[in-house]
Design an enzyme around this catalytic site. Structure first.
Site, PDB file in Angstrom:
ATOM      1  N   ASP A   1       0.933  -1.367   0.067  1.00 56.90           N
ATOM      2  CA  ASP A   1       0.012   0.072  -0.117  1.00 56.90           C
ATOM      3  C   ASP A   1       0.834   1.270  -0.025  1.00 56.90           C
ATOM      4  OD1 ASP A   1       0.792  -0.660   2.670  1.00 56.90           O
ATOM      5  OD2 ASP A   1      -0.648   0.985   3.428  1.00 56.90           O
TER       6      ASP A   1
ATOM      7  N   GLU B   1      -0.114  -1.265   5.787  1.00 55.85           N
ATOM      8  CA  GLU B   1       1.078  -0.617   6.592  1.00 55.85           C
ATOM      9  C   GLU B   1       1.191   0.772   6.929  1.00 55.85           C
ATOM     10  OE1 GLU B   1       5.066   0.802   7.663  1.00 55.85           O
ATOM     11  OE2 GLU B   1       3.896   1.410   6.055  1.00 55.85           O
TER      12      GLU B   1
END
Length: 417
Positions: free
Chosen positions: A84, A179
């Site tokens: 991400d 994350e």
């Protein structure tokens, strides 16, 4: 015969897939579009001959590079990056650009010429003269955080799968979602991962190894004031918003804040305030490199709150501390080989290793306390979470080389039975 993809080919392909995570979402992963990159990674891993590569329902990719060493007792090592990108700047329609043979000049990003990457503002560029710098075009982030790490792991995986003379034990690959919103390890299946030690590939300058992070707590203060009609409030109203404002005003201006600290200094950081005259909530993040330091700052905040409440005798407040993550060094100090083998892998790439502390946390912080001691190796990322994000091709190539080296070091340093 078709030439294998370069690390640049991989990186360009990955950053053009929008994988921005969403801190307001309660889904797992927080955005379904993160799986678009994860599916591609599984497909590419299968094409390398890594037959067990899979994407689970939560958005995690697991894969195994089988051992080719005759030693049966080599620890299983995991290499991990997150797919991400930050919610801070859009990751849609990324147009990556390569600036070949960087010579120190300003890099003007063409889709927004006000975005200029200057050597004076980015001192790490001084070590990049002659290298090839990749940026976005000025209207998006680049996504080097952490797709530089993803590209390095994928490149290293291909090298290990196609170069049998490089002996190594079992290698596990883990790609995580979310994350950037603090949930990167929330659904990791540690039994399924089955690794003894790990490395996140999510660091900055070439040659660096981060083996220490902040310890972190969150604090929520809920203030219950005394509400009444403002036209008849004299001697009765105790405004919860003003109580919150008085507390914030008591925090020091020249210390204990992110904007006034550096190095090993911790801080108290108010991040969110909402409410009305009756009730208000304040959210803080507390950071320090030691748990004792966290507790000192929390006690200080409680003392300031108590002092404010003396001025509002009919109001109350509750301070609740929530543990977020702890300094990975508390775990890594018990497993010195994890850091030593990484430093050797960096040396073998012709680099001078530099150990650093992170004024933040990583997936490795949480993984370390989940049973996988896990420092952070550089990926070459710079100017994270901004439209001026950049990475050099040569640094990513070094990161991939270090991954391969680390796998070899673990094999060599494991005694034969």
């Amino acid at each position: 015969m078709q030439q294998p993809d370069t690390i640049t080919d991989r990186f360009f392909r990955y950053v053009q897939i929008d994988t921005q995570s969403d801190p307001t979402s309660t889904a797992n992963p927080s955005t379904e579009k993160q799986k678009n990159l994860s599916r591609l990674l599984v497909q590419e891993l299968h094409q390398m001959g890594i037959t067990d590569a899979e994407l689970d329902p939560w958005g995690y990719v697991y894969a195994t590079i089988p051992a080719n060493s005759p030693k049966p007792n080599i620890p299983v090592i995991c290499f991990c990056s997150h797919v991400d990108t930050s919610p801070d700047v859009t990751g849609a329609n990324v147009r990556p650009l390569i600036h070949t043979a960087y010579d120190g000049r300003d890099l003007v990003l063409p889709d927004d010429p006000t975005q200029v990457i200057r050597l004076a503002d980015h001192p790490d560029l001084a070590g990049q003269i002659g290298n090839d710098i990749i940026t976005a075009s000025g209207t998006t982030l680049l996504g080097a955080d952490n797709k530089a790490g993803v590209a390095a792991i994928m490149t290293a995986a291909h090298r290990l799968m196609t170069t049998p003379e490089i002996q190594h034990g079992t290698i596990r690959i883990l790609f995580t979602p979310d994350e950037e919103v603090g949930r990167g390890t929330e659904k990791v299946d540690m039994a399924k991962l089955g690794a003894h030690f790990g490395y996140t590939i999510d660091g900055e300058s070439v040659g660096t190894l981060e083996d220490e992070t902040f310890s972190a707590d969150g604090v929520r203060i809920t203030i219950q004031g005394v509400s009444t009609h403002p036209g008849f409030a004299k001697g009765k109203l105790e405004n919860a918003l003003k109580i919150a404002a008085d507390l914030l005003a008591r925090l020091p201006k020249d210390t204990l804040s992110p904007e006034t600290t550096e190095g090993k200094e911790g801080f108290i950081h108010p991040g969110h305030l909402e409410g009305n005259q009756d009730r208000a909530t304040l959210d803080f993040i507390i950071r320090d490199f030691t748990v004792a330091g966290l507790h000192e700052k929390e006690a200080y905040l409680q003392a300031q709150l108590d002092a404010v409440l003396k001025q509002y005798p009919h109001s109350t407040a509750e301070l609740v501390v929530t543990e977020q993550y702890r300094n990975m060094k508390e775990v890594l100090d018990d497993y010195p080989a994890v850091v030593d083998n990484a430093l050797e892998g960096i040396r073998r790439a012709g680099l001078n290793p530099e150990r650093r502390s992170i004024r933040g946390g990583t997936d490795g912080s949480r993984l370390s306390f989940m049973g996988l001691p896990c420092p952070n190796i550089f990926a070459g990322e710079h100017a994270f979470h901004s439209r001026q994000e950049w990475v050099s091709v040569q640094d990513m190539e070094k990161a991939a080389e270090v991954i391969v080296n680390v796998a070899q070091v673990w094999e060599e340093r494991t005694p034969a039975l």
